[in-house]
Design an enzyme around this catalytic site. Structure first.
Site, PDB file in Angstrom:
ATOM      1  N   GLY A 150     -13.816  -2.519  -3.854  1.00 47.71           N
ATOM      2  CA  GLY A 150     -13.173  -3.823  -4.055  1.00 47.71           C
ATOM      3  C   GLY A 150     -14.806  -4.060  -3.360  1.00 47.71           C
ATOM      4  O   GLY A 150     -15.261  -3.743  -2.474  1.00 47.71           O
ATOM      5  N   ARG A 207     -14.839   2.727  -9.719  1.00 48.82           N
ATOM      6  CA  ARG A 207     -14.147   2.996  -8.341  1.00 48.82           C
ATOM      7  C   ARG A 207     -14.281   4.525  -9.465  1.00 48.82           C
ATOM      8  O   ARG A 207     -14.233   4.226 -11.018  1.00 48.82           O
ATOM      9  CB  ARG A 207     -12.748   3.116  -8.677  1.00 48.82           C
ATOM     10  CG  ARG A 207     -12.081   1.479  -7.973  1.00 48.82           C
ATOM     11  CD  ARG A 207     -11.053   0.935  -8.562  1.00 48.82           C
ATOM     12  NE  ARG A 207     -11.143  -0.332  -7.391  1.00 48.82           N
ATOM     13  CZ  ARG A 207     -10.983  -0.597  -6.493  1.00 48.82           C
ATOM     14  NH1 ARG A 207     -10.701   0.716  -5.229  1.00 48.82           N
ATOM     15  NH2 ARG A 207     -10.996  -1.340  -5.061  1.00 48.82           N
ATOM     16  N   CYS A 208     -14.699   5.431  -8.743  1.00 38.14           N
ATOM     17  CA  CYS A 208     -15.363   6.432 -10.057  1.00 38.14           C
ATOM     18  C   CYS A 208     -14.550   8.160  -9.345  1.00 38.14           C
ATOM     19  O   CYS A 208     -14.031   8.879  -8.725  1.00 38.14           O
ATOM     20  CB  CYS A 208     -16.458   7.181  -9.168  1.00 38.14           C
ATOM     21  SG  CYS A 208     -17.024   8.553 -10.391  1.00 38.14           S
ATOM     22  N   ASP A 262     -10.551   2.727   2.235  1.00 33.57           N
ATOM     23  CA  ASP A 262     -10.584   3.988   2.428  1.00 33.57           C
ATOM     24  C   ASP A 262     -11.387   5.050   1.756  1.00 33.57           C
ATOM     25  O   ASP A 262     -11.103   6.186   2.133  1.00 33.57           O
ATOM     26  CB  ASP A 262      -9.001   4.153   2.813  1.00 33.57           C
ATOM     27  CG  ASP A 262      -8.223   5.550   3.034  1.00 33.57           C
ATOM     28  OD1 ASP A 262      -8.914   5.734   4.004  1.00 33.57           O
ATOM     29  OD2 ASP A 262      -7.781   5.529   2.502  1.00 33.57           O
ATOM     30  N   THR A 289     -14.554  -4.125   3.123  1.00 36.43           N
ATOM     31  CA  THR A 289     -13.208  -4.558   2.542  1.00 36.43           C
ATOM     32  C   THR A 289     -13.053  -5.622   3.095  1.00 36.43           C
ATOM     33  O   THR A 289     -12.244  -5.519   4.057  1.00 36.43           O
ATOM     34  CB  THR A 289     -12.091  -3.329   2.800  1.00 36.43           C
ATOM     35  OG1 THR A 289     -10.561  -4.324   2.281  1.00 36.43           O
ATOM     36  CG2 THR A 289     -12.067  -2.855   3.555  1.00 36.43           C
ATOM     37  N   ASP A 304     -10.119  -6.915   3.324  1.00 36.34           N
ATOM     38  CA  ASP A 304      -8.306  -6.735   3.794  1.00 36.34           C
ATOM     39  C   ASP A 304      -8.312  -6.642   4.837  1.00 36.34           C
ATOM     40  O   ASP A 304      -7.008  -6.129   6.008  1.00 36.34           O
ATOM     41  CB  ASP A 304      -8.029  -5.275   2.520  1.00 36.34           C
ATOM     42  CG  ASP A 304      -7.312  -5.578   1.578  1.00 36.34           C
ATOM     43  OD1 ASP A 304      -8.190  -7.012   0.631  1.00 36.34           O
ATOM     44  OD2 ASP A 304      -7.200  -4.631   0.421  1.00 36.34           O
ATOM     45  N   ASP A 343      -8.208  -3.452   6.409  1.00 34.95           N
ATOM     46  CA  ASP A 343      -7.049  -2.980   6.551  1.00 34.95           C
ATOM     47  C   ASP A 343      -7.566  -0.994   6.587  1.00 34.95           C
ATOM     48  O   ASP A 343      -6.809  -0.184   6.835  1.00 34.95           O
ATOM     49  CB  ASP A 343      -5.879  -2.244   5.328  1.00 34.95           C
ATOM     50  CG  ASP A 343      -7.104  -1.637   4.361  1.00 34.95           C
ATOM     51  OD1 ASP A 343      -8.607  -1.656   3.971  1.00 34.95           O
ATOM     52  OD2 ASP A 343      -6.626  -1.505   2.884  1.00 34.95           O
ATOM     53  N   ARG A 395      -3.410 -28.584   0.277  1.00 32.49           N
ATOM     54  CA  ARG A 395      -2.366 -29.544   0.933  1.00 32.49           C
ATOM     55  C   ARG A 395      -2.744 -31.070   1.153  1.00 32.49           C
ATOM     56  O   ARG A 395      -1.786 -32.250   1.257  1.00 32.49           O
ATOM     57  CB  ARG A 395      -3.167 -29.310   2.849  1.00 32.49           C
ATOM     58  CG  ARG A 395      -2.667 -29.962   3.970  1.00 32.49           C
ATOM     59  CD  ARG A 395      -2.806 -29.829   4.900  1.00 32.49           C
ATOM     60  NE  ARG A 395      -3.038 -28.886   5.993  1.00 32.49           N
ATOM     61  CZ  ARG A 395      -3.673 -28.170   6.249  1.00 32.49           C
ATOM     62  NH1 ARG A 395      -5.304 -28.071   5.313  1.00 32.49           N
ATOM     63  NH2 ARG A 395      -3.634 -27.102   6.811  1.00 32.49           N
ATOM     64  N   ARG A 420      -3.714  -6.876  -0.838  1.00 33.47           N
ATOM     65  CA  ARG A 420      -2.878  -5.636  -0.647  1.00 33.47           C
ATOM     66  C   ARG A 420      -1.802  -5.496  -0.237  1.00 33.47           C
ATOM     67  O   ARG A 420      -1.298  -6.023   0.493  1.00 33.47           O
ATOM     68  CB  ARG A 420      -3.985  -4.550  -1.439  1.00 33.47           C
ATOM     69  CG  ARG A 420      -3.796  -3.431  -1.931  1.00 33.47           C
ATOM     70  CD  ARG A 420      -4.280  -2.317  -2.419  1.00 33.47           C
ATOM     71  NE  ARG A 420      -5.020  -2.074  -0.948  1.00 33.47           N
ATOM     72  CZ  ARG A 420      -6.209  -1.079  -1.026  1.00 33.47           C
ATOM     73  NH1 ARG A 420      -6.755  -0.857  -2.290  1.00 33.47           N
ATOM     74  NH2 ARG A 420      -7.055  -0.387  -0.092  1.00 33.47           N
ATOM     75  N   HIS A 474      -9.299 -13.035  -7.408  1.00 31.58           N
ATOM     76  CA  HIS A 474     -10.254 -13.018  -6.670  1.00 31.58           C
ATOM     77  C   HIS A 474     -11.130 -13.719  -6.089  1.00 31.58           C
ATOM     78  O   HIS A 474     -12.193 -13.398  -5.889  1.00 31.58           O
ATOM     79  CB  HIS A 474     -10.599 -11.368  -8.081  1.00 31.58           C
ATOM     80  CG  HIS A 474     -10.450 -10.419  -7.981  1.00 31.58           C
ATOM     81  ND1 HIS A 474      -8.676 -10.234  -8.953  1.00 31.58           N
ATOM     82  CD2 HIS A 474     -10.437  -9.404  -7.634  1.00 31.58           C
ATOM     83  CE1 HIS A 474      -8.695  -8.777  -9.100  1.00 31.58           C
ATOM     84  NE2 HIS A 474      -9.194  -8.655  -8.579  1.00 31.58           N
TER      85      HIS A 474
END
Length: 366
Positions: free
Chosen positions: A15, A76-77, A107, A129, A131, A133, A158, A175, A266
Site C-alpha cells: 500500500g 502487489r506481486c 510486512d 505504511t 497503518d 502496524d 464536526r 486494517r 483511501h
C-alpha cells in the site's frame, strides 16, 4: 570485509504511504553522495521481475520530497512469491549489476526482502505504511500524514454535527491495527473509538450518547476502524433508531440523535506528507543506505524512543505475530529463551502503552 557497492536498487511496495517518495529521495542522495549509483525499480517486485527500472540521480529526485503516494509506483506481486518469480527478479538485478536493494513498504514487502537476502542479494527494509502496524517500530512512514488527513476531514464533519445536533460515525483505514483510529479519536474529541485491540460495548456506547445528549451535548463523533467493515454504518442506524424511539416515548425531540455514517476510505492514504513524515522518511532512507554499504543485510530500519536503529527482518516478523496473536508452530524455534523473553517484554510494554492511551480516550470522551 564489507562488500564494495557500486549500484543499488530501491523500490516501494504494498500500500502506498505519504513519505515514500521522500524516502526514495533520501536513499538516492545518500547513495550518490557516497559514490553509489541508484536504480529506481518501478512498481515494486513486479518491476524487478519485468525489468522496469530508471536511473535515479540527484536531479531526478528533485522536488519529490513533498509528493504524495510514490513516484516509483507500487504493486502487489503474487509472481514474486514463487521461486520462479524470485529467480527472474534476481536475474534482472544481476543484469543491471545491482549489488543490493532497499525495499520500502510493510510486512509483505519485508518478506520479499528476506527472500532476496537468503538468495544472496543484500537487502534492507524501510517501514512505509500508514497503518503503523510494524510492531518493532514506534512509527512508520505515512502514519502521521494519515492521522492528519483524518483529523482535517473529521473536523469538517464536526462542524456540521454541531450545527445540526447530529452524530457522525467515521470509518478510517488501519486494517488490523487501531493506531489511526485511537489517536484520531482522541485528537478529534470523539466519544468513542472502535478498534481491534479492545472489546467494544455497543450498548454502553449508545447509553453514553443518550446520557450526554440529556446533559446538553449537541454534536458527536465516533471513530471506527476498517477492521469492522459493517459496524460503523449499522451503529449509526441503531443510534438513530434507538434515540428516535426514546424521543417519541418521552415526548422530547431533543433526545433524537440523528446519526450519519462516513467512510473516509483511501483519502486517508493520500496527500502531501507532513513535516514528521518527511523527516522520518529522510532519516530512515539515509540509515538504510548506511547499513547496506556497511555490508549488512536482512534488516529493517525502525524508530524506537525517537532514535533510528535497526532489527532483523525475521525478528520483526516474529515480534509482529506475537503481538497480533498469529504465531504459527515453529516460528520461534530459532530463538533462545532469553530472546523470547525480550520479545515478550517488548510486546507487554507496547500493549500497556496502548491500553493507557485507550483508557485516556474513555476518560476524556465525555
Amino acid at each position: 570485509m564489507a562488500q564494495k557497492f557500486r549500484k543499488i536498487g530501491v523500490l516501494t511496495s504494498g500500500g502506498d504511504a505519504p513519505g515514500m517518495s521522500a524516502a526514495v529521495r533520501a536513499v538516492t542522495r545518500a547513495a550518490n553522495a557516497r559514490g553509489v549509483q541508484v536504480m529506481g525499480i518501478i512498481g515494486g517486485y513486479r518491476g524487478m521481475i519485468h525489468d522496469e527500472m530508471i536511473e535515479l540521480t540527484n536531479r531526478e529526485v528533485s522536488n519529490k520530497i513533498m509528493l504524495s503516494g510514490t513516484f516509483l509506483y507500487s504493486d502487489r506481486c503474487l509472481e514474486f512469491k514463487e521461486e520462479e518469480g524470485m529467480q527472474k527478479a534476481i536475474a534482472t538485478l544481476k543484469k543491471h549489476d545491482i549489488d543490493g536493494v532497499i525495499a520500502i513498504g510493510g510486512d509483505g514487502t519485508f518478506r520479499g526482502a528476506t527472500d532476496l537476502s537468503v538468495r544472496g542479494i543484500p537487502t534492507i527494509g524501510v517501514p512505509g505504511t500508514i497503518d503503523n502496524d510494524i510492531t518493532a517500530s514506534d512509527n512508520t512512514i505515512g502514519f502521521d500524514t494519515a492521522m492528519t488527513t483524518v483529523i482535517e476531514n473529521v473536523d469538517r464533519l464536526r462542524d456540521t454535527c454541531e450545527s445540526h445536533a447530529r452524530l457522525n460515525v467515521v470509518e478510517v483505514m488501519g486494517r488490523g491495527a487501531g493506531d489511526i483510529t485511537l489517536n484520531t479519536a482522541i485528537a478529534s474529541g470523539a466519544v468513542a473509538a472502535v478498534i481491534p485491540e479492545a472489546p467494544f460495548d455497543e450498548e454502553a456506547c449508545i447509553n453514553k450518547v443518550i446520557r450526554l445528549r440529556r446533559e446538553g451535548k449537541r454534536g458527536f463523533l465516533i471513530i471506527v476502524s476498517e477492521a469492522f467493515p459493517t459496524l460503523g454504518e449499522e451503529l449509526a442506524k441503531k443510534i438513530t433508531a434507538i434515540t428516535k424511539d426514546l424521543a417519541e416515548k418521552e415526548g422530547n425531540d431533543r433526545l433524537w440523535v440523528e446519526s450519519k455514517f462516513c467512510r473516509l476510505a483511501h483519502t486517508v492514504r493520500g496527500g502531501s506528507p507532513t513535516l514528521s513524515d518527511r523527516l522520518l522518511a529522510t532519516k530512515m532512507g539515509v540509515r538504510a543506505v548506511d547499513e547496506l554499504l556497511a555490508g549488512n543485510s536482512d534488516l529493517i530500519v525502525v524508530e524506537r524512543a525517537g532514535e533510528i536503529t535497526t532489527c532483523g527482518i525475521r525478528w520483526s516478523q516474529v515480534l509482529d505475530r506475537m503481538y497480533k496473536g498469529t504465531l504459527k508452530p515453529g516460528m520461534t524455534d530459532e530463538y533462545t529463551a532469553e530472546q523470547l523473553a525480550e520479545m515478550e517484554a517488548f510486546i507487554a510494554e507496547k500493549k500497556e502503552t496502548f491500553r493507557k492511551t485507550y483508557a485516556m480516550l474513555n476518560e476524556l470522551a465525555d
